[in-house]
Design a protein around this motif. Structure first.
Motif, mmCIF file in Angstrom:
data_model
loop_
_atom_site.group_PDB
_atom_site.id
_atom_site.type_symbol
_atom_site.label_atom_id
_atom_site.label_comp_id
_atom_site.label_asym_id
_atom_site.label_seq_id
_atom_site.Cartn_x
_atom_site.Cartn_y
_atom_site.Cartn_z
ATOM 1 N N ALA A 205 0.856 -1.187 0.000
ATOM 2 C CA ALA A 205 0.000 0.000 0.000
ATOM 3 C C ALA A 205 0.891 1.236 0.000
ATOM 4 O O ALA A 205 1.946 1.259 0.644
ATOM 5 N N VAL A 206 0.484 2.258 -0.745
ATOM 6 C CA VAL A 206 1.247 3.507 -0.790
ATOM 7 C C VAL A 206 0.398 4.628 -0.198
ATOM 8 O O VAL A 206 -0.837 4.623 -0.331
ATOM 9 N N PRO A 207 1.018 5.588 0.485
ATOM 10 C CA PRO A 207 0.261 6.702 1.070
ATOM 11 C C PRO A 207 -0.471 7.500 -0.012
ATOM 12 O O PRO A 207 0.000 7.605 -1.148
ATOM 13 N N LYS A 208 -1.607 8.056 0.355
ATOM 14 C CA LYS A 208 -2.389 8.822 -0.611
ATOM 15 C C LYS A 208 -1.628 10.028 -1.146
ATOM 16 O O LYS A 208 -1.859 10.457 -2.278
ATOM 17 N N ARG A 209 -0.732 10.579 -0.350
ATOM 18 C CA ARG A 209 0.012 11.752 -0.784
ATOM 19 C C ARG A 209 1.299 11.401 -1.531
ATOM 20 O O ARG A 209 2.034 12.289 -1.965
ATOM 21 N N ALA A 210 1.593 10.139 -1.691
ATOM 22 C CA ALA A 210 2.814 9.735 -2.401
ATOM 23 C C ALA A 210 2.711 10.102 -3.877
ATOM 24 O O ALA A 210 1.618 10.089 -4.458
ATOM 25 N N PRO A 211 3.830 10.436 -4.515
ATOM 26 C CA PRO A 211 3.810 10.761 -5.942
ATOM 27 C C PRO A 211 3.499 9.558 -6.823
ATOM 28 O O PRO A 211 3.258 9.717 -8.023
ATOM 29 N N VAL A 212 3.525 8.366 -6.248
ATOM 30 C CA VAL A 212 3.183 7.139 -6.965
ATOM 31 C C VAL A 212 1.834 6.649 -6.462
ATOM 32 O O VAL A 212 1.629 6.480 -5.262
ATOM 33 N N GLY A 213 0.881 6.451 -7.370
ATOM 34 C CA GLY A 213 -0.438 5.968 -6.988
ATOM 35 C C GLY A 213 -0.453 4.468 -6.773
ATOM 36 O O GLY A 213 0.488 3.755 -7.139
ATOM 37 N N GLN A 214 -1.567 3.964 -6.211
ATOM 38 C CA GLN A 214 -1.659 2.538 -5.923
ATOM 39 C C GLN A 214 -1.610 1.690 -7.194
ATOM 40 O O GLN A 214 -0.960 0.648 -7.233
ATOM 41 N N GLU A 215 -2.283 2.136 -8.240
ATOM 42 C CA GLU A 215 -2.272 1.373 -9.483
ATOM 43 C C GLU A 215 -0.872 1.335 -10.076
ATOM 44 O O GLU A 215 -0.432 0.301 -10.596
ATOM 45 N N GLN A 216 -0.145 2.448 -9.987
ATOM 46 C CA GLN A 216 1.228 2.476 -10.492
ATOM 47 C C GLN A 216 2.109 1.518 -9.700
ATOM 48 O O GLN A 216 2.963 0.838 -10.263
ATOM 49 N N ALA A 217 1.895 1.461 -8.394
ATOM 50 C CA ALA A 217 2.688 0.571 -7.551
ATOM 51 C C ALA A 217 2.469 -0.882 -7.942
ATOM 52 O O ALA A 217 3.419 -1.679 -8.027
ATOM 53 N N LEU A 218 1.229 -1.248 -8.207
ATOM 54 C CA LEU A 218 0.938 -2.616 -8.611
ATOM 55 C C LEU A 218 1.520 -2.927 -9.996
ATOM 56 O O LEU A 218 1.947 -4.052 -10.261
ATOM 57 N N THR A 219 1.555 -1.926 -10.854
ATOM 58 C CA THR A 219 2.154 -2.121 -12.173
ATOM 59 C C THR A 219 3.654 -2.363 -12.061
ATOM 60 O O THR A 219 4.229 -3.141 -12.830
ATOM 61 N N VAL A 220 4.297 -1.696 -11.100
ATOM 62 C CA VAL A 220 5.720 -1.961 -10.855
ATOM 63 C C VAL A 220 5.919 -3.436 -10.523
ATOM 64 O O VAL A 220 6.856 -4.087 -10.996
ATOM 65 N N ILE A 221 5.017 -3.986 -9.724
ATOM 66 C CA ILE A 221 5.113 -5.395 -9.330
ATOM 67 C C ILE A 221 4.917 -6.305 -10.531
ATOM 68 O O ILE A 221 5.753 -7.181 -10.817
ATOM 69 N N THR A 222 3.812 -6.126 -11.245
ATOM 70 C CA THR A 222 3.514 -7.035 -12.352
ATOM 71 C C THR A 222 4.534 -6.910 -13.483
ATOM 72 O O THR A 222 4.941 -7.916 -14.070
ATOM 73 N N ASP A 223 4.969 -5.689 -13.777
ATOM 74 C CA ASP A 223 5.975 -5.509 -14.823
ATOM 75 C C ASP A 223 7.304 -6.149 -14.420
ATOM 76 O O ASP A 223 7.974 -6.796 -15.233
ATOM 77 N N GLY A 224 7.682 -5.956 -13.148
ATOM 78 C CA GLY A 224 8.946 -6.516 -12.677
ATOM 79 C C GLY A 224 8.943 -8.031 -12.689
ATOM 80 O O GLY A 224 9.919 -8.661 -13.101
ATOM 81 N N VAL A 225 7.838 -8.620 -12.248
ATOM 82 C CA VAL A 225 7.746 -10.085 -12.226
ATOM 83 C C VAL A 225 7.698 -10.638 -13.641
ATOM 84 O O VAL A 225 8.344 -11.645 -13.961
ATOM 85 N N LEU A 226 6.947 -9.979 -14.524
ATOM 86 C CA LEU A 226 6.848 -10.450 -15.902
ATOM 87 C C LEU A 226 8.208 -10.403 -16.599
ATOM 88 O O LEU A 226 8.592 -11.367 -17.293
ATOM 89 N N LYS A 227 8.946 -9.342 -16.403
ATOM 90 C CA LYS A 227 10.276 -9.242 -17.012
ATOM 91 C C LYS A 227 11.191 -10.334 -16.487
ATOM 92 O O LYS A 227 11.934 -10.952 -17.252
ATOM 93 N N TRP A 228 11.102 -10.591 -15.208
ATOM 94 C CA TRP A 228 11.964 -11.609 -14.587
ATOM 95 C C TRP A 228 11.621 -13.015 -15.071
ATOM 96 O O TRP A 228 12.508 -13.775 -15.459
ATOM 97 N N VAL A 229 10.332 -13.368 -15.048
ATOM 98 C CA VAL A 229 9.968 -14.733 -15.474
ATOM 99 C C VAL A 229 10.286 -14.939 -16.960
ATOM 100 O O VAL A 229 10.630 -16.046 -17.379
ATOM 101 N N SER A 230 10.212 -13.871 -17.744
ATOM 102 C CA SER A 230 10.559 -13.986 -19.168
ATOM 103 C C SER A 230 12.046 -14.297 -19.331
ATOM 104 O O SER A 230 12.441 -15.011 -20.262
ATOM 105 N N SER A 231 12.875 -13.785 -18.413
ATOM 106 C CA SER A 231 14.304 -14.043 -18.487
ATOM 107 C C SER A 231 14.664 -15.464 -18.065
ATOM 108 O O SER A 231 15.743 -15.968 -18.413
ATOM 109 N N LEU A 232 13.779 -16.126 -17.330
ATOM 110 C CA LEU A 232 14.060 -17.480 -16.849
ATOM 111 C C LEU A 232 14.111 -18.496 -17.979
ATOM 112 O O LEU A 232 14.780 -19.514 -17.870
ATOM 113 N N ALA A 233 13.331 -18.228 -19.016
ATOM 114 C CA ALA A 233 13.291 -19.160 -20.143
ATOM 115 C C ALA A 233 14.632 -19.218 -20.844
ATOM 116 O O ALA A 233 14.982 -20.232 -21.415
#
Length: 233
Positions: A205-233
């Protein structure tokens, strides 16, 4: 699709989000599955992720991964440990959590694909402790609890560094269980990778006043995991 699995620790449950099928709707998930005109890619690996000691598979990061990754050839298996299925409020001892995970493994490996063992918080510790024994392809550690809040001397770095397989840590920038800068130097180098979720707490969870919104934070997670699992192949 849900599947009940009997283990030495009791009955566990797997909720499957299979690659190659349209993503299921997650009303409370901020991240939406990517829209594409192409057919979802066929499964090339299974990402099995379990919950922590204080929650279930409704965690925002687990829901986000289940919503996004199947379209990219990753079957996501959300795992509920026996204590959670039984409706108990407190997680059992680590050895019981490990026993439940071991009992689930044959069902996770049944599709015949490489299995990435994962989890958030306590579930991440389980994945690290059992990865080599079970033949996990890699480990995904979400919000790894490096130490109890305010007790950095009680380090659990040994579990992380001892996973023995490629490991990705996804950690909130403000996680009281271990901020990214507190994680140990890697021995040997490259023993794990780390993705920081800016301003995120232990539940991302990110604070409401943070420059990064909650949806952006979740995108960091999904993008990071997707890039990593793609490298495993």
């Amino acid at each position: 699709m849900t599947e009940l699995v009997e283990t030495d620790a009791g009955t566990a449950r797997i909720t499957w989000h299979r690659a190659g099928k349209p993503a299921e709707k997650h009303e409370k998930t901020a991240v939406k599955a990517e829209k594409t005109d192409e057919t979802a890619k066929a499964a090339r690996l299974v990402l099995a992720v379990s919950h922590g000691a204080g929650g279930g598979i409704e965690a925002r990061d687990l829901r986000a991964l289940a919503a996004v990754l199947p379209a990219h050839g990753v079957t996501v298996a959300l795992v509920e440990q026996p204590w959670r299925v039984a409706g108990k409020k407190l997680a059992p001892a680590p050895k019981t959590l490990d026993a439940g995970w071991r009992g689930l493994w044959p069902a996770l490996a049944a599709p015949g694909l490489p299995v990435v063992a994962g989890g958030r918080s306590a579930g991440a510790r389980v994945a690290c402790r059992t990865a080599t024994e079970l033949g996990a392809h890699a480990v995904l550690a979400l919000s790894f609890p490096l130490h109890p809040p305010g007790r950095p001397e009680k380090s659990r770095a040994g579990e992380l560094l001892g996973a023995g397989v490629p490991t990705l840590v996804v950690q909130g920038g403000n996680d009281p269980f271990g901020r990214p800068g507190e994680f140990p130097q890697q021995t040997p180098p490259g023993s794990y990778e780390l993705v920081e979720v800016p301003y995120g707490d232990h539940g991302f969870a990110v604070p409401k006043r943070a420059p990064v919104g909650q949806e952006q934070a979740l995108t960091v997670i999904t993008d990071g995991v997707l890039k990593w699992v793609s490298s495993l192949a």
